[in-house]
Design an enzyme around this catalytic site. Sequence first.
Site, short mmCIF file in Angstrom:
data_model
loop_
_atom_site.label_atom_id
_atom_site.label_comp_id
_atom_site.label_asym_id
_atom_site.label_seq_id
_atom_site.Cartn_x
_atom_site.Cartn_y
_atom_site.Cartn_z
N HIS A 19 42.70 43.51 52.68
CA HIS A 19 41.65 43.18 53.66
C HIS A 19 42.02 43.75 55.05
CE1 HIS A 19 41.11 39.47 50.93
NE2 HIS A 19 39.96 40.12 50.85
N LYS A 43 33.76 31.47 43.19
CA LYS A 43 34.93 30.89 42.53
C LYS A 43 35.41 29.72 43.38
CE LYS A 43 35.54 35.13 43.69
NZ LYS A 43 36.13 36.31 44.28
N ARG A 94 38.03 49.20 46.32
CA ARG A 94 39.38 49.48 45.82
C ARG A 94 39.34 50.52 44.72
NH1 ARG A 94 40.60 43.31 44.71
NH2 ARG A 94 38.49 43.67 43.98
N SER A 132 43.24 38.85 46.07
CA SER A 132 43.69 37.51 46.45
C SER A 132 44.07 36.72 45.20
CB SER A 132 42.57 36.77 47.20
OG SER A 132 42.25 37.45 48.38
#
Length: 164
Positions: A19, A43, A94, A132
């Site tokens: 990030h 989530k 990504r 993460s």
Amino acid sequence: MPIASAIYPGSFDPITYGHIDIIRRAKKLFDRLIIAIVANPNKTPLFSASERVAITQKALVEEGLPCVEVTSYAGLLIEVAKEMSVEAIVRGLRANSDFDYEFQMALTNRDLDPAIETVFFMTAGRYSFLSSSMVKEVKRLGGGVSSFVPKSVEEALARKFTAG
Ligand code: PNS
């Protein structure tokens, strides 16, 4: 002269060097950058919204990025972007696997408000595998995550997992 501003939304549960890499890239183009942390991500988050805001603020100071604003939001991202009068939404890419989801989100947001552009930044290759979720799993199972997150974030993870 207009000040170009952008919102960088996400779960940030927690913020990683991936990030931060995107933030550094976005800061080169946008005078004002606001990190917007979604209060209720899809989530279940490890950290509460206020914890994620505090962790992100501390990490940005640690990384020499104190001028980046951090806030949290609930509801539709595009409404928050409009309220904040930003020109753009920033997202990081990504790998190929991010594309379908990001494409769907960008086109939905464009449909909701054609005046706000979604701008993508490619992450540095060394962070292309980083997420993460992976950081949380490694730390939860006792591994070190210092190459993935700033020190203050690793400390917050350690406190969370120690507290049970
Ligand atoms: O870190 P994430 O999970 O990839 O972030 C996704 C996020 C928070 C940017 C997205 O789920 C979002 O904007 N949620 C808010 C609700 C909303 O606006 N949904 C429609 C997006 S097309």
